[in-house]
Design an enzyme around this catalytic site. Structure first.
Site, PDB file in Angstrom:
ATOM      1  N   LYS A 296       0.684  -1.114  -0.196  1.00 22.96           N
ATOM      2  CA  LYS A 296      -0.191  -0.081  -0.084  1.00 22.96           C
ATOM      3  C   LYS A 296       0.993   1.489  -0.020  1.00 22.96           C
ATOM      4  CE  LYS A 296      -4.198  -1.690   1.991  1.00 22.96           C
ATOM      5  NZ  LYS A 296      -5.406  -1.739   2.940  1.00 22.96           N
ATOM      6  N   GLY A 359      -1.818   0.119  10.062  1.00 20.79           N
ATOM      7  CA  GLY A 359      -2.358   0.497   8.837  1.00 20.79           C
ATOM      8  C   GLY A 359      -3.632   0.863   8.681  1.00 20.79           C
TER       9      GLY A 359
HETATM   10  P1  ATR Z   1      -3.040  -3.524   9.830  1.00 20.52           P
HETATM   11  O1  ATR Z   1      -2.579  -2.909   8.478  1.00 20.52           O
HETATM   12  O2  ATR Z   1      -4.012  -4.686   9.807  1.00 20.52           O
HETATM   13  O3  ATR Z   1      -3.603  -2.253  10.827  1.00 20.52           O
HETATM   14  P2  ATR Z   1      -0.516  -3.408  11.259  1.00 20.52           P
HETATM   15  O4  ATR Z   1      -0.028  -2.067  10.525  1.00 20.52           O
HETATM   16  O5  ATR Z   1       0.470  -4.601  11.460  1.00 20.52           O
HETATM   17  O6  ATR Z   1      -1.844  -4.099  10.308  1.00 20.52           O
HETATM   18  O7  ATR Z   1      -1.236  -3.070  12.738  1.00 20.52           O
HETATM   19  C1  ATR Z   1      -1.591  -4.103  13.785  1.00 20.52           C
HETATM   20  C2  ATR Z   1      -2.437  -3.288  14.819  1.00 20.52           C
HETATM   21  O8  ATR Z   1      -2.724  -4.518  15.782  1.00 20.52           O
HETATM   22  C3  ATR Z   1      -1.516  -2.442  15.488  1.00 20.52           C
HETATM   23  O9  ATR Z   1      -2.122  -1.558  16.204  1.00 20.52           O
HETATM   24  C4  ATR Z   1      -0.828  -3.520  16.524  1.00 20.52           C
HETATM   25  O10 ATR Z   1      -0.333  -3.019  17.938  1.00 20.52           O
HETATM   26  P3  ATR Z   1       1.114  -2.510  17.966  1.00 20.52           P
HETATM   27  O11 ATR Z   1       1.319  -1.258  17.046  1.00 20.52           O
HETATM   28  O12 ATR Z   1       1.225  -2.402  19.504  1.00 20.52           O
HETATM   29  O13 ATR Z   1       1.859  -3.651  17.285  1.00 20.52           O
HETATM   30  C5  ATR Z   1      -2.012  -4.373  17.041  1.00 20.52           C
HETATM   31  N1  ATR Z   1      -1.930  -5.699  17.693  1.00 20.52           N
HETATM   32  C6  ATR Z   1      -1.355  -6.664  16.814  1.00 20.52           C
HETATM   33  N2  ATR Z   1      -1.385  -7.730  17.540  1.00 20.52           N
HETATM   34  C7  ATR Z   1      -1.610  -7.332  18.852  1.00 20.52           C
HETATM   35  C8  ATR Z   1      -1.789  -7.756  20.246  1.00 20.52           C
HETATM   36  N3  ATR Z   1      -1.617  -9.132  20.438  1.00 20.52           N
HETATM   37  N4  ATR Z   1      -2.311  -7.047  21.109  1.00 20.52           N
HETATM   38  C9  ATR Z   1      -2.651  -5.778  21.083  1.00 20.52           C
HETATM   39  N5  ATR Z   1      -2.606  -5.081  19.927  1.00 20.52           N
HETATM   40  C10 ATR Z   1      -2.314  -5.648  18.840  1.00 20.52           C
END
Ligand code: ATR
Length: 494
Positions: A296, A359
């Protein structure tokens, strides 16, 4: 033409496979190497029992088949079976001419298999397999295989977008070879199977059993993609990503095109290099494409124009060709807003709590901010939340403090991946309490009901599921691609 590869162990089983798939296929390939030894002996009768042109193939293990008898025995069986009413017989490129001469009790001299097939009007397919790569000299090798008037078949394994370009160039390089079969196997090759006609291939293979790496079912090829109806005028659209085959977008766009009788196909492209894909997009005159993770951001240097939303979010999920330049838009932004547009217009949503700062969250926070809604962002990584909050004049906090924000917002949006496989039983904000009056938005659509979704429903909230956003953003892409509204009578399975 779609050709069904038959890998049943009996002729009866193969006849059943033909019947189950008959409405989608034009021919079938009988794989002798999958038949029981007893059935092999009577396989010459097979074509006369199915009322379809049949290819006869006896594939060695080294070429991806299951035949383990000696080469001499293999060719002898091929010779005996080819006496049946087959339309095509597959002979591998490295089989020597001298090995194709057979003693026959009814003939004085040895019978030359190739000559006898040609005399009977049976076409020979000269096949080349490579399970490791696309050979560098592929055009020369195809030309050589075609030199005796046979049909060259190359089944090779692209490992990158550059390899895919080589396969789509076959038609330009070898347009004089009218009948040829070009197949890209494996993960990268799926687009060459769906767009086989654009590779200059006279047919493509399919099966319900993944008889070869990358096979799709005849039904998927014909009903979902309409791959057999691609012609010179077909507009090509697609989605780029890595991984990409899990996306629901082909199930939104292809049925939409079909419903409005728009001559177009929407294909998933597994893309390792965005730069190479833009080359392919020029070659195939691709009209537009969707973009998913991790591209993206990567597409942006290639775009001539971007919208305000793309600039703000820093992500583009839709690329269209406008006046010889690529334009990037973000339909996630509008797709997110669509299910709650009325409440926003009525002023019923003034404050929002957004869980997550990745994202997906960026599109959500910018969409809310641009509509005058005061946002608070909660994220596990507080620094990431701070950065997005700074850009959008929002508040932020750590996810750990979520209980402090209970019952205070008109809208709560869940944007993290928690609740999705492999965290199906987890709720990212289990300490947060709903009032029951807020609108709750769960961006996850697979599974539809996450623990967060269920808890909000139980509390009495109106809950919007991620599939609504997915469909809305897809409809907007459809309009950008085709210029037509998405047909309202279509309800895609996503
Ligand atoms: P996307 O494009 O789907 O948003 P991403 O950019 O990888 O994917 O973002 C994932 C989101 O899920 C983030 O807010 C991430 O939190 P962090 O910034 O702290 O990594 C959150 N996330 C993923 N796994 C998590 C978990 N086990 N507990 C809490 N938040 C989680």
């Amino acid at each position: 033409m779609l050709c069904l590869t038959l890998t049943g162990s009996t002729l009866e089983e193969n006849r059943r496979l033909v019947e189950q798939n008959r409405k989608w296929i034009s021919l079938a390939e009988l794989r002798l190497d999958h038949l029981n030894a007893d059935e092999q002996k009577i396989a010459s009768s097979f074509p006369s029992t199915v009322d379809l042109p049949v290819i006869l193939t006896f594939r060695r293990k080294s070429d991806g088949g299951a035949c383990s008898v000696s080469e001499k025995a293999r060719l002898q069986t091929l010779y005996e079976t080819a006496k049946g009413d087959y339309a095509y017989v597959d002979i591998e490129e490295d089989v020597r001419k001298s090995d194709l001469k057979f003693k026959d009790p009814l003939q004085e001299q040895k019978v030359d298999l190739e000559r006898s097939l040609r005399d009977r009007g049976v076409r020979i397919i000269r096949s080349l397999h490579d399970f490791t790569c696309v050979p560098a000299d592929i055009y020369g090798r195809i030309a050589k295989l075609a030199s005796k008037g046979d049909i060259p078949k190359v089944a090779v394994t692209p490992k990158s977008m550059i390899d895919i370009i080589s396969l789509f160039r076959v038609q330009a390089e070898l347009s004089q070879v009218k009948d040829k079969i070009i197949i890209g196997m494996g993960e990268f090759g799926i687009c060459t199977r769906l767009l086989y006609k654009k590779c200059g291939s006279m047919l493509t293979f399919c099966s319900d059993t993944q008889a070869a790496p990358g096979h799709l079912s005849a039904r998927t090829m014909s009903e979902l993609y309409r791959a057999d109806r691609v012609d010179e005028k077909t507009h090509v659209f697609g989605i780029i990503g890595n991984p990409v085959y899990h996306t629901a977008s082909p199930r939104i766009h292809n049925p939409g095109f079909d419903a409005i009788h728009y001559n177009a196909i929407y294909v998933p492209f597994l893309v390792d290099s965005v730069r190479a894909f833009f080359k392919l997009a020029e070659m195939l005159q691709i009209h537009g494409f969707s973009v998913t993770v991790p591209h993206k951001r990567n597409v942006q240097p290639y775009l001539g124009r971007i919208t305000r939303e793309v600039k703000q979010i820093g992500a583009c999920n839709t690329v269209t060709r406008i006046q010889n330049m690529w334009k990037g838009t973000n339909t996630d932004y509008y797709g997110f807003l669509a299910p709650i547009a009325e409440e926003i217009a009525q002023g019923a949503i003034r404050t929002a709590l957004v869980i997550g700062a990745g994202g997906a969250s960026r599109a959500v926070v910018w969409a809310l901010h641009n509509h005058g809604i005061k946002v608070t962002i909660l994220n596990r990584n507080e620094e990431r939340a701070r950065q997005l909050a700074d850009e959008t004049m929002s508040n932020y906090d750590s996810l750990e403090n979520c209980n402090l924000y209970s019952k205070k917002f008109d809208l709560v949006v869940q944007t993290t991946s928690v609740g999705m496989d492999p965290n199906l039983d987890e709720d990212p904000v289990s300490a947060f309490a709903f009032s029951g009056k807020e609108i709750v938005y769960e961006l996850i659509y697979q599974p539809r009901e996450t623990p967060f979704f269920k808890r909000a429903t139980k509390a009495g909230c109106r809950v919007v599921g991620g599939s609504e956003m997915l469909l809305e953003q897809g409809k907007l892409q459809f309009e950008a691609f085709s210029g037509y509204h998405y047909p309202h009578w279509i309800h895609p399975e996503i």
